[in-house]
Structures are given as C-alpha cells and as structure tokens.
Scaffold this motif. Sequence first.
Motif, mmCIF file in Angstrom:
data_model
loop_
_atom_site.group_PDB
_atom_site.id
_atom_site.type_symbol
_atom_site.label_atom_id
_atom_site.label_comp_id
_atom_site.label_asym_id
_atom_site.label_seq_id
_atom_site.Cartn_x
_atom_site.Cartn_y
_atom_site.Cartn_z
ATOM 1 N N ASP A 2 -1.695 4.625 40.547
ATOM 2 C CA ASP A 2 -0.275 4.844 40.861
ATOM 3 C C ASP A 2 -0.123 5.548 42.212
ATOM 4 O O ASP A 2 -0.984 6.338 42.625
ATOM 5 C CB ASP A 2 0.385 5.733 39.786
ATOM 6 N N THR A 28 6.149 6.283 36.677
ATOM 7 C CA THR A 28 5.316 6.490 35.492
ATOM 8 C C THR A 28 5.301 7.959 35.062
ATOM 9 O O THR A 28 5.066 8.269 33.901
ATOM 10 C CB THR A 28 3.871 6.032 35.756
ATOM 11 N N SER A 58 -1.030 14.198 32.456
ATOM 12 C CA SER A 58 -1.385 12.776 32.408
ATOM 13 C C SER A 58 -2.884 12.553 32.226
ATOM 14 O O SER A 58 -3.303 11.411 32.004
ATOM 15 C CB SER A 58 -0.936 12.080 33.711
ATOM 16 N N GLY A 102 2.830 10.349 32.158
ATOM 17 C CA GLY A 102 2.663 8.898 32.227
ATOM 18 C C GLY A 102 1.866 8.377 33.415
ATOM 19 O O GLY A 102 1.695 7.149 33.554
ATOM 20 N N ALA A 103 1.351 9.231 34.276
ATOM 21 C CA ALA A 103 0.658 8.755 35.487
ATOM 22 C C ALA A 103 -0.638 8.033 35.123
ATOM 23 O O ALA A 103 -1.382 8.481 34.249
ATOM 24 C CB ALA A 103 0.358 9.936 36.412
ATOM 25 N N ARG A 104 -0.889 6.900 35.814
ATOM 26 C CA ARG A 104 -2.096 6.118 35.567
ATOM 27 C C ARG A 104 -2.870 5.945 36.866
ATOM 28 O O ARG A 104 -2.277 5.918 37.955
ATOM 29 C CB ARG A 104 -1.724 4.736 35.005
ATOM 30 N N ILE A 110 11.440 10.117 31.887
ATOM 31 C CA ILE A 110 10.206 10.059 32.671
ATOM 32 C C ILE A 110 9.464 11.376 32.471
ATOM 33 O O ILE A 110 9.862 12.405 33.020
ATOM 34 C CB ILE A 110 10.500 9.850 34.173
ATOM 35 N N LYS A 163 4.378 3.015 39.820
ATOM 36 C CA LYS A 163 3.536 1.816 39.701
ATOM 37 C C LYS A 163 3.396 1.193 41.083
ATOM 38 O O LYS A 163 4.414 0.953 41.751
ATOM 39 C CB LYS A 163 4.202 0.803 38.762
#
Lengths: 330, 330
Positions: A161, A217, A237, A156-158, A152, A281
């Motif tokens: 989230d 994420t 991110s 990866g943060a979207r 992790i 997520k």
Amino acid sequence: MGELTSLRQLGELRIIRIMERSLGTNRNTVVGFGDDVSAVKLADGKVAILKTDMLVGSTDIPPGMTMRQVARKAVVANVSDLAAKGVRPLAGLVALGLPATLKRKDVQEIAAGLSSAAIQYQFPLVGGDTNESNDLTISIALFAIARKEQLILRSGARIGDVVAVSGEFGSASAGLKALLQHGTRPAKLPRPMYQAVYNPRAELDLGLRLGSSGALTASIDSSDGLAWSLHELSRASGVGIRIDHVPVSKAAEQFAARHRYGARDLALYGGEEYCLVVTVKPEKFRLAQKAARGKLKAIGVVTRKSAGVRLRLAGGDVKVAMKGWEHFRR
Amino acid sequence: MGELTSLRQLGELRIIRIMERSLGTNRNTVVGFGDDVSAVKLADGKVAILKTDMLVGSTDIPPGMTMRQVARKAVVANVSDLAAKGVRPLAGLVALGLPATLKRKDVQEIAAGLSSAAIQYQFPLVGGDTNESNDLTISIALFAIARKEQLILRSGARIGDVVAVSGEFGSASAGLKALLQHGTRPAKLPRPMYQAVYNPRAELDLGLRLGSSGALTASIDSSDGLAWSLHELSRASGVGIRIDHVPVSKAAEQFAARHRYGARDLALYGGEEYCLVVTVKPEKFRLAQKAARGKLKAIGVVTRKSAGVRLRLAGGDVKVAMKGWEHFRR
C-alpha cells in the motif's frame, strides 16, 4: 519501549494498557480501545461511533492561547479523529471543569469557541456538565452513526500500500518551540506557525471524501506526531512502513535553519497537527488523489512487519523512533 | 435566584445558561440541555441518548473514599440519569485526568472501579482518553438508543399527578455531615450512611421497569437533592408541587436527633443520593407501584404552577427552597 522519550509517556501508555485490560468489550463492540474512535453494533448493520478526548489546561495549552481558541481546539481534536475514520459527527457533549478564578468573560469565550467549532463542523453540542476544578478541563464526547464497512481503521494496511499524508508537518512543533524555548511572542510567530498552534483545523471534509472513495486501507490522524502515527498504523496493521520523503512545511524549514534544528525531526516528532496519515491501495492511489483534490501526498510504502518503521535517506535507512511531542508541562 | 445557598451555585447556574445559549441544537435535537440526558433523532423513529457527567477530585470526593469507590461513583452518577429516563446504557467512554502523584495501584483501582460499575449495569466501556491533570478528573459519557416516546423527560408532569420517590433520603447528607463537620471516621459511620456516601447505587432496573410501565409523566434523579429535583420538575413541566410527606431515612433521623439537625432538612436539601423522583398518572399509580415492586412511595401531588414547590406541615404550608448540597470544597 526503550525509545520512549519520557517516563511520563511511558506512564501514559502503561495507564492505557491497564484501562484496556480492565474495561474492554462485549459482543456488540466493533472497535474498542486502540483506534481513533470506538464503535458498537446497532440493530441494522450500522454502528454507533463514540469518541472522547479531554483537553487539560496545565498540559495542553500553549502560552498565549485565548479561551476561545482553547475551546475550539478541544472540539477540533475530537473531530479530527472522526475525520480520520471517514465519519461525520452527529452530535456532541461537553463536560467542563472550570477553575474558580475564571471570569464570566472566560466562560463566554469558552462557549463561543465550542460553538464556532460545532458550527464549522456542522453538528450540535446537545448537552454537557459543568464543574469546578483546579485545572481547566474540556472533555468532549462525539457521537456518529456509520455503516461498519465505512469505517477506516488503523488496522487495514497491507504490504505494498501507498503511505500518504494530507499536508506538511512541522509548523506546529516549530511554533511551539518558538513559544516555549525561544520566548517568541504569539504575535511575532510566522503566520503558518501561528495558525498551526492557535487555530488548528480538522480535515473533516477531506476525511469524508477519502473515506467514501474506497481507496484507503487504514487511516489515523497525526495529532500525536507523524512518527507516532506511522508507528500506530504499523502496530495496528501488523506491517512495517518505509518513508521515502518527510513532507516538511516551509515555515518549519525556515525555523529549523535559523535555530539549527533538524527540520525533518520537527516534522516527524511533532504533534498537535491534525493531518491525516493514510494507507492507500496502490491501484487506487489516483482515485484517492482525485477525492483529496490535490491534498494527498505519497510519502512511502507499507512493508513487512519485520522491517519496522524506517526512513530511507541517501546514505541508507534509519529507524523512525516511536516518540512524539511532549505536552506543555508548566 | 436569591434562595441559592452560595455564589458558587449561582455561578454554576449562570455558566450553564451561557453554555445553553451558545450551544444548543439543530433540527435533529430531540432533547438538549436542561434534562438528565440529551437526545438526537436517528433515521428510524429512534433517538440516540447521550449523557456526560464529570467527577472532579477537589470538589466531588468525600474524605476516605477509595479510588475504586470514586471511579465507581463516576459511572453510577451517569447511569442514574439514564435510569431516570427509563433507558438502558449501550456503551460508555471514559476520559481521565490523572495527577502525576497517583501511583500505579491508584490507576488499577480506578480501572477496577470503572469496570465493576460497567459490569453491574451491563454495558461496556469501549474507549477513552488519558491525560495528566492537576485535579483528578473522571469524565464519563454514556450512549443509548431508545424510541422517542420511551423517554421520560422532566417536562411531562401534569396537575393532579402523584409525586413519588424510590427511596428514603438523608443518609448521604447525614454521612457527609458526620465526615466533614463532626470528624467521624468512615469506618465509624452507621452502615446505611456509609453505603450512601461510599457505595451509591443507580436505580437502573427500577427506572427501566417504571419507564416501561407507561405510568410516569416525568422523572429525574435526586443527585442534586430532593428539593432541587422537585424544583427542576416544577420548572421543566411548568407546574407546582405540594409535598405532604418527606421520606427521611432512619439513619438520617437518628443522626439528626443526636446532633440537633432538622431531619427533614437533611432529606430535602441533601444530594449525592441517586433515587428517582417521578410524577405518575393518578389512575396508574398502582400499576407504577407494581412495576416498582414496593419501592415507590407517594410523597405529594402536582399543583398549579403559581403555587410553587411547597411542603404541607401541620401548621400550614412552607416553601421548599431551591437549594441542594454544596460540594466538598477543600
């Protein structure tokens, strides 16, 4: 970078940039500088995880800390970074720089502290190096193996989230302020503050469970402070973060009330606390909470990059500064 | 241990023993403390090789050494240990302790030195940690993967094996004596002495070729001095060693003659030289020489343990003392 609190921190960032530019990567480097760990590709779809973190006596040791606690903390700081990635350490190395003034008992305490941490987190310290130094130095390197998709990262943060943390903040910074600015003796610290300063724990089990839940994420540990961790997730991110609630420990709240500090600032701009700061997520947040067995608390949401890192207050949003705890200069 | 030259060395050995006793191993540890590298078992018959070696400013830096040379040497010292095991580094980490007095240029030089060594030995430095310290500290950790049987340990020497080395000794200790005791300026050192002190090389290609020749039974690098290396092979393998010839560099011989030192002592009891000291199956010595492309020189033979480590002279055998170079105390 005008928000940095000291030239020293500015210097540290600049130094890291110089190193990043000069060193770097080859085609087998999966993760280089700029995350909690590094990773290199192995033959069979797996990656080797590598981590080093150095503890330095003159800047990293609170007053009153025993050699055993110092050594234990040096290991904890490294394990915490693997915990944030969802990876279990396989083995470690320890390089020591020991002042000539140390006694045999100090060395035995250092060995005991290293050993107890390695036992607690279930990996062997299999080798090392011993040197004389003018500044006590404990440099730990950890090694692990993982599947690449298991890691992790910070990146990866979207948008949308959930931002969540594994604990409450501020006990360590309150404890350090009590020790350094109010002359409180270690034995007089409230228990949660004492534990946060002298016997920190890495959230390894939690990190492993969260990692394998598939709900995260992005992830980072909070060792440089909650605000710093949020900014790092934001940077890596390419997103913004809006915090709706800063989880302040009861001990920090009481300390802040008594000494007229802002409790929220103690929690945001502390450090030396080894919680996990993750993005989840939204549809898997309950799954993550289940994996965390109640230890995961939502504190905000991932937003557009242009929004930056902000805190929602009753009177409107404020910027969260990119600063953290300053080390223990003597 | 009465032969040790200083209480400091005695202390270092004692410290290492304390660490060894406290730390140690689990069932996956293939090689723990006490060899040039450590190794842990992986899933598929392979082992992960782990190595850390720390360079400390106040004890490990000869006068006149540039930051670039210092950083390069920190990497070389680590690579040399992998070279002795016949293993190529896959990736490395670097943890830095930097005095606040360092200038930006110093940091750039350190980065350049680290980078040039990593490029020379063909592996990436993929991560690290930067700290402020009262003593310049460069702690390198290297990582590699090997088949277990590929590792040439210190412990495999058998009676009758040929003892051999990859170069001549004494240039580094002669250079250091010139600098520290005779006030020679770096630029005035004879070239081989200058190179040995300021630009040492690790014998990585040679170590890889010797390792894959299948001719070696044990191996160590000579960074703590030739005598120390011989004693280590003796201890780890449970054998004695008889040296028939000490290979002294021409530069060390000339320096010794001019300043009335024993040339042989300069070569035996030096250090900071990164040659390989190996034992070779006698029937495979020519194979090893071929693999070494002329760089392997027989200097003695492996004997019974009870014979100890001895040097054959015209007048009879003498004991080789278990001592090495003392670090650069300031």
